[in-house]
Write a protein that holds these residues in place. Structure first.
Motif, PDB file in Angstrom:
ATOM      1  N   SER A  53      37.682  48.788  26.124  1.00  0.00           N
ATOM      2  CA  SER A  53      38.543  48.828  27.298  1.00  0.00           C
ATOM      3  C   SER A  53      38.996  47.405  27.653  1.00  0.00           C
ATOM      4  O   SER A  53      38.212  46.458  27.585  1.00  0.00           O
ATOM      5  N   PRO A  54      40.245  47.218  28.045  1.00  0.00           N
ATOM      6  CA  PRO A  54      40.710  45.877  28.437  1.00  0.00           C
ATOM      7  C   PRO A  54      39.943  45.297  29.622  1.00  0.00           C
ATOM      8  O   PRO A  54      39.791  44.089  29.729  1.00  0.00           O
ATOM      9  N   THR A  55      39.447  46.140  30.511  1.00  0.00           N
ATOM     10  CA  THR A  55      38.676  45.632  31.648  1.00  0.00           C
ATOM     11  C   THR A  55      37.352  45.037  31.191  1.00  0.00           C
ATOM     12  O   THR A  55      36.844  44.095  31.800  1.00  0.00           O
ATOM     13  N   LEU A  56      36.779  45.576  30.119  1.00  0.00           N
ATOM     14  CA  LEU A  56      35.540  45.006  29.590  1.00  0.00           C
ATOM     15  C   LEU A  56      35.795  43.678  28.884  1.00  0.00           C
ATOM     16  O   LEU A  56      34.938  42.798  28.871  1.00  0.00           O
ATOM     17  N   LEU A  57      36.939  43.533  28.281  1.00  0.00           N
ATOM     18  CA  LEU A  57      37.269  42.283  27.588  1.00  0.00           C
ATOM     19  C   LEU A  57      37.526  41.136  28.557  1.00  0.00           C
ATOM     20  O   LEU A  57      37.388  39.973  28.190  1.00  0.00           O
ATOM     21  N   LYS A  58      37.880  41.454  29.768  1.00  0.00           N
ATOM     22  CA  LYS A  58      38.190  40.421  30.757  1.00  0.00           C
ATOM     23  C   LYS A  58      36.958  39.564  31.067  1.00  0.00           C
ATOM     24  O   LYS A  58      37.062  38.354  31.243  1.00  0.00           O
ATOM     25  N   ASP A  59      35.781  40.171  31.110  1.00  0.00           N
ATOM     26  CA  ASP A  59      34.553  39.462  31.471  1.00  0.00           C
ATOM     27  C   ASP A  59      33.687  39.112  30.263  1.00  0.00           C
ATOM     28  O   ASP A  59      32.504  38.827  30.410  1.00  0.00           O
ATOM     29  N   TYR A  60      34.254  39.105  29.069  1.00  0.00           N
ATOM     30  CA  TYR A  60      33.486  38.866  27.853  1.00  0.00           C
ATOM     31  C   TYR A  60      33.152  37.381  27.720  1.00  0.00           C
ATOM     32  O   TYR A  60      34.027  36.524  27.831  1.00  0.00           O
ATOM     33  N   LYS A  61      31.885  37.072  27.521  1.00  0.00           N
ATOM     34  CA  LYS A  61      31.436  35.682  27.338  1.00  0.00           C
ATOM     35  C   LYS A  61      31.105  35.463  25.855  1.00  0.00           C
ATOM     36  O   LYS A  61      30.286  36.169  25.287  1.00  0.00           O
TER      37      LYS A  61
END
Length: 90
Positions: A53-61
């Protein structure tokens, strides 16, 4: 009168055959269009089903890892890193 009917009957048959050809042509085009739409939907879901999901990629470290360079026999030649020497453990 019979001769007149004999002349008219073949022309009616020709008109009916032409109508059938037109209907068949329209049906063929409609089926091709529906098939193309169904194929496109299938390919869309087949390709995008495993993407995150793009929302999960936003907070990816991202954890920085060192680069390992091997020779053709699998022996380690160099290990390149910037600030920290990190190797992921499985």
């Amino acid at each position: 009168m019979r001769k007149l009917l004999q002349k008219i009957k073949p022309s009616f048959k020709k008109i009916e055959v032409q109508r059938l050809k037109i209907n068949f042509s329209k049906r063929k085009k409609l089926l091709a269009l529906l098939g193309l739409v169904a194929f496109s939907i299938f390919i869309y879901f087949y390709i995008f089903k495993d993407l995150p999901s793009p929302t999960l990629l936003k907070d990816y470290k991202v954890t920085p890892i060192s680069t390992h360079i091997y020779d053709r026999y699998g022996r380690l030649l160099y290990e390149v890193y910037r600030e920290e020497n990190r190797t992921p453990v499985k």
